[in-house]
Scaffold this motif. Structure first.
Motif, short mmCIF file in Angstrom:
data_model
loop_
_atom_site.label_atom_id
_atom_site.label_comp_id
_atom_site.label_asym_id
_atom_site.label_seq_id
_atom_site.Cartn_x
_atom_site.Cartn_y
_atom_site.Cartn_z
N THR A 4 6.81 6.54 -1.41
CA THR A 4 6.05 6.87 -0.21
C THR A 4 6.74 6.28 1.00
O THR A 4 7.16 5.13 0.97
CB THR A 4 4.62 6.28 -0.30
OG1 THR A 4 4.03 6.72 -1.51
CG2 THR A 4 3.78 6.71 0.86
N ARG A 5 6.86 7.09 2.04
CA ARG A 5 7.43 6.61 3.29
C ARG A 5 6.30 6.28 4.26
O ARG A 5 5.34 7.04 4.38
CB ARG A 5 8.31 7.68 3.94
CG ARG A 5 9.65 7.75 3.33
CD ARG A 5 10.56 8.70 4.06
NE ARG A 5 10.04 9.17 5.33
CZ ARG A 5 10.62 10.07 6.07
NH1 ARG A 5 11.74 10.61 5.69
NH2 ARG A 5 10.11 10.46 7.22
N ILE A 6 6.42 5.18 4.93
CA ILE A 6 5.44 4.80 5.94
C ILE A 6 5.99 5.23 7.30
O ILE A 6 7.13 4.93 7.65
CB ILE A 6 5.17 3.29 5.92
CG1 ILE A 6 4.55 2.90 4.58
CG2 ILE A 6 4.28 2.88 7.08
CD1 ILE A 6 4.36 1.43 4.38
#
Length: 106
Positions: A4-6
């Motif tokens: 997951t990319r923030i």
């Protein structure tokens, strides 16, 4: 494994040169909620400047592109960077940076 990319890009817009006829939080909230969930509207020391924070970057991008007029008045918008001195008197020339205008950059 799923990664997951923030997204740490800004999701707040700084609105400058607000005409006195549209300097009302309720009116601004109604206008900007068309583009997404508004989590905060904050007026600075200068009442002609406010910061509108959206729940997501995508909502803020939509507003930056399309929420350019309110009650016949043109809205001057740019990305608000946390820690900026929007609406505050300048402390001097040190640390000044070029202003970013209403351009879309995903």
């Amino acid at each position: 494994p799923l990664q997951t990319r923030i997204d740490n890009r800004p999701k707040a817009l700084e609105i400058n040169e607000l005409h006195e006829d549209i300097r009302f939080e309720g009116l601004l909230r109604c206008h900007f909620q068309t583009y997404g969930m508004v989590s905060e509207i904050k007026f600075d020391a200068d009442p002609s400047t406010c910061v509108v924070t959206f729940a997501t970057r995508r909502e803020a991008e939509g507003a930056l592109l399309h929420a350019t007029h309110l009650n016949g008045k043109t809205l001057t918008m740019k990305w608000h960077m946390p820690g900026s001195t929007a609406g505050q008197p300048p402390a001097g020339d040190e640390g000044s940076s070029p202003e970013k205008h209403s351009t879309f950059s995903p």
